[in-house]
Design an enzyme around this catalytic site. Sequence first.
Site, PDB file in Angstrom:
ATOM      1  NE  ARG A   1      79.573 -65.407  39.390  1.00  0.00           N
ATOM      2  CZ  ARG A   1      80.333 -65.449  38.297  1.00  0.00           C
ATOM      3  NH1 ARG A   1      81.441 -64.778  38.230  1.00  0.00           N
ATOM      4  NH2 ARG A   1      79.975 -66.195  37.287  1.00  0.00           N
TER       5      ARG A   1
ATOM      6  NE  ARG B   1      86.980 -62.003  38.575  1.00  0.00           N
ATOM      7  CZ  ARG B   1      86.686 -62.120  37.281  1.00  0.00           C
ATOM      8  NH1 ARG B   1      87.635 -62.109  36.403  1.00  0.00           N
ATOM      9  NH2 ARG B   1      85.430 -62.227  36.896  1.00  0.00           N
TER      10      ARG B   1
ATOM     11  CG  ASP C   1      81.957 -71.501  38.164  1.00  0.00           C
ATOM     12  OD1 ASP C   1      82.273 -70.322  38.259  1.00  0.00           O
ATOM     13  OD2 ASP C   1      81.320 -71.958  37.201  1.00  0.00           O
TER      14      ASP C   1
ATOM     15  CE1 TYR D   1      79.505 -70.634  30.156  1.00  0.00           C
ATOM     16  CE2 TYR D   1      77.560 -71.140  31.458  1.00  0.00           C
ATOM     17  CZ  TYR D   1      78.493 -70.229  31.006  1.00  0.00           C
ATOM     18  OH  TYR D   1      78.421 -68.919  31.376  1.00  0.00           O
TER      19      TYR D   1
HETATM   20  O1  1CP Z   1      80.226 -65.193  45.400  1.00  0.00           O
HETATM   21  C1  1CP Z   1      79.630 -66.020  44.742  1.00  0.00           C
HETATM   22  O2  1CP Z   1      78.591 -65.739  44.104  1.00  0.00           O
HETATM   23  C2  1CP Z   1      80.074 -67.469  44.782  1.00  0.00           C
HETATM   24  C3  1CP Z   1      80.914 -67.878  43.711  1.00  0.00           C
HETATM   25  C4  1CP Z   1      80.427 -68.098  42.283  1.00  0.00           C
HETATM   26  C5  1CP Z   1      79.144 -68.356  41.740  1.00  0.00           C
HETATM   27  C6  1CP Z   1      77.800 -68.354  42.442  1.00  0.00           C
HETATM   28  C7  1CP Z   1      81.344 -68.165  41.222  1.00  0.00           C
HETATM   29  C8  1CP Z   1      82.807 -67.959  41.347  1.00  0.00           C
HETATM   30  N1  1CP Z   1      80.665 -68.522  40.090  1.00  0.00           N
HETATM   31  C9  1CP Z   1      79.309 -68.614  40.373  1.00  0.00           C
HETATM   32  C10 1CP Z   1      78.224 -69.010  39.458  1.00  0.00           C
HETATM   33  C11 1CP Z   1      78.443 -68.939  37.998  1.00  0.00           C
HETATM   34  N2  1CP Z   1      79.542 -69.300  37.282  1.00  0.00           N
HETATM   35  C12 1CP Z   1      77.430 -68.565  37.074  1.00  0.00           C
HETATM   36  C13 1CP Z   1      76.018 -68.209  37.460  1.00  0.00           C
HETATM   37  C14 1CP Z   1      75.884 -66.812  37.935  1.00  0.00           C
HETATM   38  C15 1CP Z   1      76.033 -65.754  36.882  1.00  0.00           C
HETATM   39  O3  1CP Z   1      75.234 -65.752  35.923  1.00  0.00           O
HETATM   40  O4  1CP Z   1      76.921 -64.906  37.040  1.00  0.00           O
HETATM   41  C16 1CP Z   1      77.977 -68.644  35.775  1.00  0.00           C
HETATM   42  C17 1CP Z   1      77.294 -68.320  34.470  1.00  0.00           C
HETATM   43  C18 1CP Z   1      79.325 -69.118  35.919  1.00  0.00           C
HETATM   44  C19 1CP Z   1      80.284 -69.424  34.823  1.00  0.00           C
HETATM   45  C20 1CP Z   1      81.532 -68.649  34.951  1.00  0.00           C
HETATM   46  N3  1CP Z   1      82.477 -68.855  35.931  1.00  0.00           N
HETATM   47  C21 1CP Z   1      81.935 -67.539  34.177  1.00  0.00           C
HETATM   48  C22 1CP Z   1      81.145 -66.917  33.039  1.00  0.00           C
HETATM   49  C23 1CP Z   1      81.601 -67.405  31.730  1.00  0.00           C
HETATM   50  C24 1CP Z   1      80.853 -66.780  30.576  1.00  0.00           C
HETATM   51  O5  1CP Z   1      79.877 -67.376  30.128  1.00  0.00           O
HETATM   52  O6  1CP Z   1      81.291 -65.732  30.118  1.00  0.00           O
HETATM   53  C25 1CP Z   1      83.184 -67.120  34.664  1.00  0.00           C
HETATM   54  C26 1CP Z   1      84.056 -66.018  34.144  1.00  0.00           C
HETATM   55  C27 1CP Z   1      83.490 -67.948  35.798  1.00  0.00           C
HETATM   56  C28 1CP Z   1      84.673 -67.840  36.674  1.00  0.00           C
HETATM   57  C29 1CP Z   1      84.426 -67.490  38.075  1.00  0.00           C
HETATM   58  N4  1CP Z   1      83.503 -68.097  38.911  1.00  0.00           N
HETATM   59  C30 1CP Z   1      83.563 -67.546  40.162  1.00  0.00           C
HETATM   60  C31 1CP Z   1      84.591 -66.529  40.130  1.00  0.00           C
HETATM   61  C32 1CP Z   1      85.009 -65.692  41.300  1.00  0.00           C
HETATM   62  C33 1CP Z   1      85.105 -66.496  38.816  1.00  0.00           C
HETATM   63  C34 1CP Z   1      86.235 -65.610  38.309  1.00  0.00           C
HETATM   64  C35 1CP Z   1      87.483 -66.386  38.153  1.00  0.00           C
HETATM   65  C36 1CP Z   1      88.634 -65.963  39.019  1.00  0.00           C
HETATM   66  O7  1CP Z   1      88.533 -65.618  40.197  1.00  0.00           O
HETATM   67  O8  1CP Z   1      89.726 -66.022  38.462  1.00  0.00           O
END
Ligand code: 1CP
Length: 349
Positions: free
Chosen positions: A26, A30, A76, A153
């Site tokens: 990540r 943000r 994502d 999901y």
């Molecule tokens: O920098 C990086 O790692 C690349 C971007 C990336 C990756 C690898 C994002 C952007 N998401 C992910 C993978 C991801 N997405 C996972 C696997 C990794 C982990 O366990 O953290 C998961 C579970 C998600 C699902 C997801 N996307 C969630 C979690 C939801 C929950 O279950 O509570 C959320 C909040 C997101 C949104 C998201 N994805 C990425 C960003 C930067 C964001 C935030 C949204 C924003 O910027 O407004």
Amino acid sequence: MQLKNDLLIRAAKGEAVERTPVWLMRQAGRILPEYRAVRESLSGFKELVETPELAAEVTIQPVDILDVDAAIIFSDILVVPEAMGCTYEMIEKRGPIFPNTVRNEQDLRKLRVADPHEHLHYVLDAIKITKKALNSRVPLIGFAGAPWTILAYMVEGSGSKTFSHARGMLYTNPKLAHQLLRMITDTTISYLQAQVEAGANLIQVFDSWAGILSPAHYREFALPYISEICNAIRNVPVTVFAKGAFFALEDFSKLNCETIGLDWNMEIDKARQQVGPNKTLQGNMDPCLLYSSFDSIQHETIKMLKEFGPHRHIANLGHGVYPDTDPEKVKCFVQTVKEYGTVVGEAKS
Ligand code: 1CP
């Protein structure tokens, strides 16, 4: 083209490295004001993910700003259910919501095995643009969610502490769960193969919800599908990161992959014993360390590096960096890894 910095790839393959490579899960997102500036000019998260030029821009930001040894494509894991016909909305400060969940055979019949070139072309385009712009400075990591996490999901319809609907399906309708896992796996394999063709140098599979399954369910509903994915991706190294799956480390030693990701619940020496000597380990600092002082970050990071040893390790956090982390603290973590390796390397020569 030859990578200028290929530490990540060499460490993954178990080849000699001058120092331990470092990146953060990540890292694109943000924590960076530069990311928030791009994001605020858009309608939302999905517009950023689906606009290849912008996705490429925020993918490269952490390489420029944090000086990490790899980029990870900004996307994502939820683009896969979307491509299969199960769309999501990303709600600010709440996370994803799926208006239509998959709970019965009728829901399943509405889904398709996606063609990445048709339904996920925006990710492939983002990879191509990023590769060009990176100009071989560092490797580019491609990724997807593991089938169990994606099923979680699609069935639940949102994030959840328990994923009780998804976990419930494994008891109430295991046949339907396997049918859905089959479709997710087939989509994921062709999607990841297309990412490699587009230029991804390494693939990471995120099983973020591994830790909520019993070991028996993990072996039935998660591992066989991950194993299929590992067998299908053969031109680049593969990393499997299964959050909370300490019970499966011995099973992972048999996977056809190069690296296993560890979270901070896992003890490094025990994990090494269970995974064996022939795989690289990635991780595993608690992301909360980055809330502490610079001194403490340096101290704990060096302790972690000593525990892993200089070979077959990729330094990272044990899960994604938290959004309220100070980028200066992230830089401290990255620089500590880089300087430690250099000092040890110099002492040896
Ligand atoms: O920098 C990086 O790692 C690349 C971007 C990336 C990756 C690898 C994002 C952007 N998401 C992910 C993978 C991801 N997405 C996972 C696997 C990794 C982990 O366990 O953290 C998961 C579970 C998600 C699902 C997801 N996307 C969630 C979690 C939801 C929950 O279950 O509570 C959320 C909040 C997101 C949104 C998201 N994805 C990425 C960003 C930067 C964001 C935030 C949204 C924003 O910027 O407004």
